[in-house]
Design a protein around this motif. Structure first.
Motif: not given
Length: 263
Positions: A64-66, A68, A96, A98-99, A106, A109, A113
């Motif tokens: 998950h982007p949180w 990374v 997976c 981007l947030d 950031q 990310q 991904f």
């Protein structure tokens, strides 16, 4: 026909004390299958073990982007090894994506991904994509790679144009509690106009509660309500909505994958 919750985090500790009883309760409500996306290496083992105990649970493996920045250096190598072994119940790479919200770190990310998109392509699996304030950037990346198995844009929140772009790229839209919020008019209108087969049902339990239930723990028990809200929004018979989305889900995440084992 039973409902399939295509995105719920049933391995999270909030469900530990009464998970078995809850699964039985949700089945009585018409929810019969689940897909659990992993969020990072720390819960790969949990989702795999849970699927190993329940034939009605499948899962994705991803980062998950949180999280990374919290992964060990060899996380991608370990992920590739697991995907190659094709363990029982594996149906996707994810969660997976981007947030791009300012409070979310950031760094790394995009690279993470893109690496997972490549893994999904190499192992012929669909993607479960997290896209928050990032739809155009995510679409640009997916257009560049064009993963043939497609996937789902989890908790889709965007415009009709963005929805159409994702659908053209082979990605369905995850529909959950967002459609219960009247302030989400743009997204509700997009979902109303998209082909029904472009949609999937999800709850994101224990997060993303329906309007009026903010602050409560969300569960798959809300899935029948989401299906009803979707049918009302589109002015289509509930039975038709459930039938089409059931078939669409099985096309993206075939049950046959559940029978693959790594001995």
């Amino acid at each position: 026909m039973e409902l399939i919750d295509t995105h719920c985090h049933l391995d999270f500790p909030v469900f530990d004390t009464d998970r078995e009883a809850l699964l039985a309760q949700w089945r009585q409500l018409g929810v019969g299958e689940y897909i659990i996306p992993a969020v990072g290496e720390e819960n790969w083992g949990r989702v795999m073990a849970l699927a190993g105990r329940h034939d009605d649970i499948r899962y994705g493996l991803g980062i998950h982007p949180w999280y990374v920045g919290k992964q060990p250096r060899d996380a991608l190598t370990r992920l590739e090894t697991l995907l190659a072994s094709r363990p029982r119940g594996l149906v996707a790479v994810g969660e997976c994506g981007l947030d791009l919200r300012s409070h979310v770190p950031q760094e790394g990310q995009v690279e993470m991904f893109e690496a997972q998109v490549r893994l999904a392509m190499a192992h012929e699996l669909p993607l479960i994509v997290h896209s928050v304030r990032a739809n155009d950037t995510v679409a640009k990346i997916l257009r560049r790679f064009t993963p043939p198995q497609g996937g789902v844009i989890h908790a889709f929140s965007g415009s009709l144009h963005q929805a159409e772009v994702f659908w053209q790229l082979g990605f369905r839209l995850g529909i959950g509690g967002v459609i219960s919020y009247e302030r989400a008019n743009k997204t509700r209108e997009a979902i109303r106009q998209m082909p029904l087969e472009a949609l999937l049902l999800e709850t994101d339990a224990p997060d993303m509660p329906l309007q009026g239930r903010q602050g409560e723990i969300n569960t798959p028990a809300s899935l029948p309500t989401i299906a009803l809200l979707l049918a009302q929004l589109r002015q289509q018979p509930l039975a038709d909505v459930i039938s089409v989305l059931h078939e669409s889900t099985l096309r993206l995440f075939p049950r046959a994958t559940m029978n693959l084992t790594a001995d």
